[in-house]
Design a protein around this motif. Structure first.
Motif, short mmCIF file in Angstrom:
data_model
loop_
_atom_site.label_atom_id
_atom_site.label_comp_id
_atom_site.label_asym_id
_atom_site.label_seq_id
_atom_site.Cartn_x
_atom_site.Cartn_y
_atom_site.Cartn_z
N GLY A 187 0.82 -1.21 0.00
CA GLY A 187 0.00 0.00 0.00
C GLY A 187 0.85 1.26 0.00
N ALA A 188 1.82 1.31 -0.91
CA ALA A 188 2.79 2.41 -0.90
C ALA A 188 2.18 3.73 -1.38
CB ALA A 188 3.98 2.06 -1.78
N LYS A 189 2.64 4.81 -0.77
CA LYS A 189 2.18 6.15 -1.14
C LYS A 189 3.09 6.75 -2.21
CE LYS A 189 -0.01 9.48 1.92
NZ LYS A 189 0.01 10.04 3.27
N VAL A 190 4.38 6.44 -2.10
CA VAL A 190 5.36 7.00 -3.03
C VAL A 190 6.23 5.85 -3.55
CG1 VAL A 190 7.43 8.47 -3.17
CG2 VAL A 190 5.41 9.28 -1.93
N VAL A 191 6.64 5.96 -4.81
CA VAL A 191 7.63 5.04 -5.37
C VAL A 191 8.86 5.87 -5.74
CG1 VAL A 191 8.18 3.42 -7.23
CG2 VAL A 191 5.86 3.48 -6.27
N ILE A 192 10.03 5.41 -5.30
CA ILE A 192 11.27 6.08 -5.70
C ILE A 192 11.99 5.16 -6.68
CG2 ILE A 192 13.42 7.13 -4.90
CD1 ILE A 192 12.15 7.45 -2.14
N THR A 193 12.32 5.70 -7.85
CA THR A 193 12.91 4.86 -8.88
C THR A 193 13.93 5.66 -9.68
OG1 THR A 193 12.35 3.31 -10.67
CG2 THR A 193 11.12 5.37 -10.62
N ALA A 194 14.39 5.10 -10.78
CA ALA A 194 15.30 5.81 -11.69
C ALA A 194 14.79 5.60 -13.10
CB ALA A 194 16.72 5.28 -11.55
N ASP A 195 15.24 6.45 -14.01
CA ASP A 195 14.86 6.23 -15.41
C ASP A 195 15.26 4.83 -15.84
OD1 ASP A 195 17.56 6.86 -15.25
OD2 ASP A 195 17.54 8.40 -16.82
N GLY A 196 16.50 4.48 -15.54
CA GLY A 196 16.96 3.14 -15.85
C GLY A 196 18.20 2.79 -15.06
N GLY A 197 18.49 1.51 -14.97
CA GLY A 197 19.73 1.05 -14.35
C GLY A 197 20.65 0.58 -15.46
N ILE A 198 21.93 0.42 -15.12
CA ILE A 198 22.88 -0.05 -16.12
C ILE A 198 23.51 -1.34 -15.61
CG2 ILE A 198 25.01 0.49 -17.37
CD1 ILE A 198 24.30 3.47 -16.94
N ARG A 199 23.38 -2.38 -16.41
CA ARG A 199 23.99 -3.64 -16.02
C ARG A 199 24.34 -4.46 -17.26
NH1 ARG A 199 24.76 -6.72 -11.24
NH2 ARG A 199 25.18 -8.84 -11.94
N GLY A 200 25.56 -4.94 -17.28
CA GLY A 200 26.01 -5.73 -18.41
C GLY A 200 25.94 -4.95 -19.70
N GLY A 201 26.16 -3.63 -19.60
CA GLY A 201 26.15 -2.80 -20.80
C GLY A 201 24.75 -2.46 -21.29
N LYS A 202 23.75 -2.98 -20.61
CA LYS A 202 22.37 -2.72 -21.06
C LYS A 202 21.65 -1.81 -20.08
CE LYS A 202 21.61 -7.20 -23.24
NZ LYS A 202 21.92 -8.37 -22.40
N THR A 203 20.58 -1.18 -20.59
CA THR A 203 19.75 -0.35 -19.72
C THR A 203 18.57 -1.17 -19.22
OG1 THR A 203 20.37 1.62 -20.94
CG2 THR A 203 18.36 1.75 -19.62
N VAL A 204 18.37 -1.14 -17.92
CA VAL A 204 17.21 -1.81 -17.33
C VAL A 204 16.13 -0.75 -17.16
CG1 VAL A 204 16.42 -3.23 -15.41
CG2 VAL A 204 18.86 -3.23 -16.03
N ALA A 205 15.01 -0.93 -17.84
CA ALA A 205 14.00 0.13 -17.92
C ALA A 205 13.12 0.17 -16.66
CB ALA A 205 13.14 -0.08 -19.15
N LEU A 206 13.67 0.76 -15.61
CA LEU A 206 12.96 0.76 -14.33
C LEU A 206 11.69 1.61 -14.37
CD1 LEU A 206 16.08 1.08 -11.99
CD2 LEU A 206 14.74 -0.98 -12.40
#
Ligand code: WTA
Length: 657
Positions: A187-206
């Motif tokens: 039941g979260a009020k806020v989500v804290i995230t990033a545009d994307g993460g970087i792993r293994g040369g790829k972007t993880v679309a968070l």
């Protein structure tokens, strides 16, 4: 795995004494000192923990009650005391004049670096704490954190702790679907995230996953705070989405730490069980913090001159206790790395260790085995002479990997702490104290002082050490750092952990173990349908429900298959709705793998999928899982299969028909 581990236990008899040079500088030196502490804890359990709590935690209001057992298994520790965890992790070091000490030495996968002192970190935490408050987040509200391995992930966790919000970190490798389940359950009020993460040369679309989760539900979420990291393109919802750096710029760093009750839930962390959806393990503030601090000191022997590095992700309990809280609470300097261990080459970790002068290094057996396979030339290229202590966590370590870690990485001079613990226990439970306890490769050795671990039979009677029998691993007394309940489901908490033995409350860990003549613990494996894939817990039922959610699948059974690197790989047996002959099975396999990745995340993606007309079941309709495990491992079937309706099914499952 179990047979192999048992084999190890019976044949492994090498003992590595504590190196004299290590013992000389260790906080706890020599077996006598360890035994002395353990004895004190046994004689006066509450007194022992109360003294630790008074020494190690700075209280806003001191406690007078220690352990409250009036409503088992809902135990309370130090309940009338109040504290703030973020104060304990940040302010108190600054007040002691250590504000300029480096807290985090961060390195991104592309090679960018950022360092934060304790004073700088406090500023960040204060600003974000104020920003969260401006969005109406109050004490007890939940905030979901879905971030890559960047310092801001720690800042986010600490900011929640500062204002008394309860965070729930969701591992960045989980899918939108898995994220949605967790946001909704918490039941979260806020989500804290990033545009994307970087792993293994790829972007993880968070951010994209957050959008997908929020489009399908999650009505409680009012704001999404987005850190710019990968600079990938993202969609934006005006009014709901805000940039992390923009809100930080307008907030003041002055955010008073909110004192909370000792039992106030610091965080919820979802973990897999043998049934149903992942459960939200709830951790307290004071007891949890205490376990983090004492284990940092006892097990990691952490001191002012150390550069400490735990390679876990903050999405797992190891990243909570041994990145976000433990090292901060003891004022350590820690390394944090964002990416894959093999980018740009398999020497990456050793290169970072060399450049940062890492002295204490903590990782998982699966990583050790993977890097061992790459050859000695990678570590040998780097100067690892600063290392003085090594650690492992997450699964049993096989002696071959142990020896490689000990000799090639540790140069034969660093003790290895093989730490047994769980999401539920919050901090280390069984582990060598490196200056005191001689090591045996593959054994997590002895319980920490104040941990009443035991191996028992089905009735709860102790299985004597040295009897060469396995049994259930239990904790006979509640420890301060252990979970308080399952979020929103007290009954599941009781059923899962405290109901196995009639008439007595004993914490059931879910592992089997044995003890040798010296009382050393050897973990044999899980007793439930949880498998350990690359050190991550995965419920086989979870993968099964993901598979049957696909419209072509009628039934599925998932088991672990021993894997040289991962510990276990995921092996799925699938029964289709229609006829096997009518399908392009190779294409369907790929589709099912992609489907599971969508439902849970890449960590749950089956390594192998085998199709058959039926699953092997007993006459009473139970899936014969042991038989499936045998088949998956490619071993000869010796079980009695005469109860099977159709013995030909076994040949199909073996891939022979
Ligand atoms: C396993 C990770 C053998 C065990 C901290 C446990 C281990 C589960 C060890 C918890 C170890 C963890 N030796 N097995 N040193 N450490 N395990 O919740 O089966 O992700 O029950 O916590 O990992 O996994 P979890």
């Amino acid at each position: 795995m179990t047979d192999e581990t048992l084999e190890t236990v019976l044949t492994e008899n090498r003992v590595f004494e504590v190196p004299a040079e290590f013992a000389e500088h260790a906080r706890i030196a020599g077996m006598e000192q360890y035994l002395d502490m353990a004895r004190q804890a046994t004689q006066d359990y509450e007194g022992f923990w109360a003294e630790q709590a008074r020494q190690e935690i700075t209280w806003s209001k001191p406690f007078s009650q220690v352990l409250d057992e009036s409503n088992p298994p809902f135990y309370k520790w130090f309940a009338d005391g109040t504290l703030n965890v973020s104060y304990n992790c940040l302010d108190r070091h600054i007040e002691a004049g250590n504000g300029d000490r480096p807290a985090i030495l961060w390195e991104g996968e592309p090679g960018d670096t950022r360092n934060f002192t304790y004073a700088e970190l406090l500023e960040e935490v204060g600003k974000l704490g104020n920003a969260l408050k401006s969005y109406g987040v109050e004490k007890g509200d939940r905030v979901v954190i879905y971030m890559p391995m960047v310092p801001e992930a720690v800042v986010a966790m600490q900011a929640c702790a500062r204002i008394g919000a309860t965070h729930s970190v969701v591992f960045g490798g989980f899918s939108a679907e898995a994220l949605k389940d967790r946001i909704e359950d918490a039941g979260a009020k806020v989500v804290i995230t990033a545009d994307g993460g970087i792993r293994g040369g790829k972007t993880v679309a968070l951010k994209k996953n957050v959008d997908r989760a929020l489009n399908e539900g999650c009505d409680t979420v009012e704001h999404v705070v987005v850190l710019q990291r990968a600079e990938n393109e993202i969609d934006w919802t005006e009014g709901r989405d805000v940039w992390f750096r923009e809100i930080m710029e307008r907030e003041s760093a002055d955010c008073a730490p909110e004192p909370v009750e000792a039992e106030h839930p610091l965080f919820i962390l979802y973990t897999s069980g043998s049934t149903g959806k992942p459960k939200g393990v709830v951790h307290s503030s004071a007891g949890y913090l205490l376990g983090a601090i004492t284990s940092m000191k006892w097990v990691f022997d952490i001191g002012e001159d150390d550069v400490y590095w735990c390679t876990a992700d903050v999405g797992w309990i190891t990243g909570h206790t041994y990145i976000a809280y433990g090292p901060m609470a003891v004022g350590a300097t820690q390394v944090m790395y964002e990416g894959a261990p093999t980018v740009p080459d398999p020497g990456r970790l050793w290169s970072i260790a060399e450049r940062t002068g890492t002295t204490v290094f903590y990782t998982a057996p699966t990583a050790i085995r993977a890097l061992m396979k790459q050859g000695d030339e990678w570590p040998n290229k780097h100067d690892l002479s600063k290392l003085r202590l090594l650690g492992t966590v997450g699964e049993p370590i096989n002696p071959a990997a142990w020896m490689w870690y000990y000799q090639v990485i540790g140069g034969g001079r660093c003790p290895i702490v093989d730490t047994w613990w769980q999401t539920e226990t919050g901090s280390h439970m069984i582990s060598p104290l490196p200056g005191a306890v001689p090591l045996k490769p593959g054994s997590c050795t002895l319980p920490l002082p104040g941990v009443m671990a035991d191996v028992v039979d089905e009735e709860g009677n102790t299985v004597e050490p040295g009897s060469h029998h396995g049994g259930l691993l239990v904790l006979r007394r509640p420890v301060p750092s252990m979970l308080r309940t399952v979020w929103g489901d007290d009954q599941r908490y009781i059923d899962t952990y405290w109901s196995h033995f009639p008439d007595q409350y004993m914490y059931l860990a879910g592992d089997s173990a044995t003890r040798d003549e010296d009382g050393y613990f050897w973990i044999l494996g899980r007793i439930d349908d949880v498998i350990n894939v690359s050190g991550h817990r995965m419920g086989t039922m979870e993968v099964e429900s993901a598979l049957v959610a696909h419209d072509k699948v009628a039934e599925a059974a998932v088991v672990g298959r021993p894997d040289e690197v991962k510990g276990n790989s995921i092996f799925a047996f699938v029964i289709l709705q229609g006829k096997r002959e009518d399908e392009d099975l190779e294409a369907l396999r790929e589709a099912l793998r992609a489907h599971v990745t969508d439902e849970i995340g890449a960590i749950a993606r089956p390594d192998e999928i085998r199709f058959a007309d039926a699953l092997p079941k007993t006459r009473s309709g139970k899936i014969m899982r042991r038989l499936l495990r045998t088949i998956a491992s490619g071993e000869e079937v010796t079980q009695d299969i005469s109860t099977l309706e159709d013995e030909n099914v076994v040949r199909q499952l073996q891939g022979k028909a």
